[in-house]
Scaffold this active site. Structure first.
Site, PDB file in Angstrom:
ATOM      1  CG  ASP A   1      24.489 -25.455  16.026  1.00 24.04           C
ATOM      2  OD1 ASP A   1      24.214 -24.327  16.479  1.00 24.04           O
ATOM      3  OD2 ASP A   1      25.529 -26.069  16.321  1.00 24.04           O
TER       4      ASP A   1
ATOM      5  CG  HIS B   1      32.952 -28.549  20.310  1.00 23.26           C
ATOM      6  ND1 HIS B   1      32.203 -28.337  21.444  1.00 23.26           N
ATOM      7  CD2 HIS B   1      32.053 -28.607  19.280  1.00 23.26           C
ATOM      8  CE1 HIS B   1      30.919 -28.279  21.131  1.00 23.26           C
ATOM      9  NE2 HIS B   1      30.803 -28.430  19.827  1.00 23.26           N
TER      10      HIS B   1
ATOM     11  CG  ASP C   1      27.232 -24.192  18.388  1.00 30.88           C
ATOM     12  OD1 ASP C   1      27.735 -24.006  17.272  1.00 30.88           O
ATOM     13  OD2 ASP C   1      26.808 -25.292  18.773  1.00 30.88           O
TER      14      ASP C   1
ATOM     15  CG  HIS D   1      26.539 -28.789  19.899  1.00 30.85           C
ATOM     16  ND1 HIS D   1      26.374 -28.367  18.590  1.00 30.85           N
ATOM     17  CD2 HIS D   1      25.968 -30.012  19.984  1.00 30.85           C
ATOM     18  CE1 HIS D   1      25.739 -29.309  17.905  1.00 30.85           C
ATOM     19  NE2 HIS D   1      25.468 -30.308  18.728  1.00 30.85           N
TER      20      HIS D   1
END
Length: 354
Positions: A251, A125, A162, A164
């Site tokens: 995740d 990120h 991931d 995200h």
């Protein structure tokens, strides 16, 4: 086939505080689980101790003003934002994570390892001049840039699985036709960071080289792996990268607390086996995996183990899920198929395989 796993006892300093989903004990818990499973006793597995990355490595990706800002925050123990604290110990661990990803990439490029695993890596990120989402420096992009600069690589594929979207990595390479970035993630309308749509295909010379695969909440193993087979595999064969970087963690697991995809431990193992197989077919097995995400401590160790086991070359794994796996809803399957059709239609403008 030699596989190196980077580990340093100070990784546990990447602990964002009581009540925060990102705690430092994940590293020791995972290591203990690996030992129970006999991972470190395998003849082809070696453990590597990374050195912290220096400013020169950080500058491969990040603006100097941003780097200086993070170092100042660390000195004062002030947070970058409400969910991303910074302190001297967190900064030290962050630099070790970046150092681990560089070490893994370097050893693979030099031929000392066939595959490298950077524990704690995948801080995707962070962009050139921003952080957030628990990330300060983007080790994925830094390791890729390091490999390009030192080993003169022309084509790199980054697969981000991931839950995200890897917004930082995407932004860094958005105009770059020499890095094919593929992100398989939960529909951004339903999860942080709220971006990563099919239409975001790259810009300028990099148009067509940013591939987003948004999946609906509730997507389970078979549909997820089908999508990976339909998008990642043909793109990798057409692009022909010299090395593959893959980042993610636990995740996307069905019991993770910050996501709503529904992979199982066996699903992670099969995904890792697929990535490793593609690397064998295309780039001599050169694969670097950054494994760091996951927010349910009950499933994180088994998922990290499953991912590493696939890269190591185990034929099967014996893992026990602490919760019963869910069944995929017809709605999730239908929405995933719809996204797949839309994505192929979009990518057909840029890639012959579609």
């Amino acid at each position: 086939m030699k596989v190196g796993i980077t580990y340093h006892e100070k990784l546990q300093q990447y602990d964002l505080g009581p009540g925060h989903p990102f705690r430092g004990d994940r590293f020791e818990n995972a290591k203990r689980y690996f030992e129970e499973k006999g991972l470190f006793k395998l003849s082809n597995v070696t453990v590597l101790k990374p050195e912290p990355a220096g400013k020169e490595e950080l500058l491969l990706v990040h603006d100097e003003s941003y780097i200086d800002h993070i170092f100042r925050l660390a000195e004062e123990s002030k947070p970058y934002d409400i969910e991303t604290p910074v302190s001297p110990s967190i900064l030290e661990a962050a630099l070790l994570i970046v150092g681990g990803s560089i070490l893994a990439a370097s050893q693979v490029c030099e031929g000392k390892l066939k595959r490298g695993i950077s524990l704690g890596g995948g801080l995707h990120h962070a962009g050139k001049n921003y952080g957030g989402g628990f990330c300060l420096f983007n080790d994925v992009a830094i390791a890729a840039q390091y490999a390009r600069k030192k080993f003169h690589l022309k084509r790199i594929l980054i697969l981000d699985y991931d839950v995200h979207f890897g917004n930082g990595t995407s932004d860094i390479f958005y105009k770059d036709p020499n890095v094919l970035f593929i992100s398989i993630h939960q529909d951004p309308r339903t999860i942080y960071p709220g971006t990563g749509f099919i239409e975001q295909v790259g810009q300028g010379a990099g148009e067509g080289f940013n591939v987003n695969v948004p999946l609906p909440p509730g997507t389970c193993d078979e549909t997820y792996l089908h999508v990976a087979e339909e998008i990642f595999v043909p793109l990798a064969h057409e692009f022909k990268p010299e090395i593959i970087f893959a980042n993610g963690g636990s995740d996307p697991h069905f019991a993770d607390m910050l996501g709503n995809l529904c992979l199982s431990g066996q699903g992670f193992f099969r995904l890792s086996k697929l990535i490793a197989k593609v690397s064998d077919e295309i780039c001599g097995g050169k694969l670097v995996m950054m494994i760091g995400s996951g927010y349910n401590p009950a499933v994180l160790p088994l998922c990290w183990y499953a991912l590493i086991a696939g890269a190591v070359g185990l034929e099967s794994i014996d893992v026990t899920e602490p919760y019963p796996p869910p069944s995929e809803s017809p709605w999730a399957k239908r929405k995933a198929e719809e996204a797949l059709r839309n994505l192929k239609r979009t990518l057909s403008k840029y890639w012959k395989c579609f």
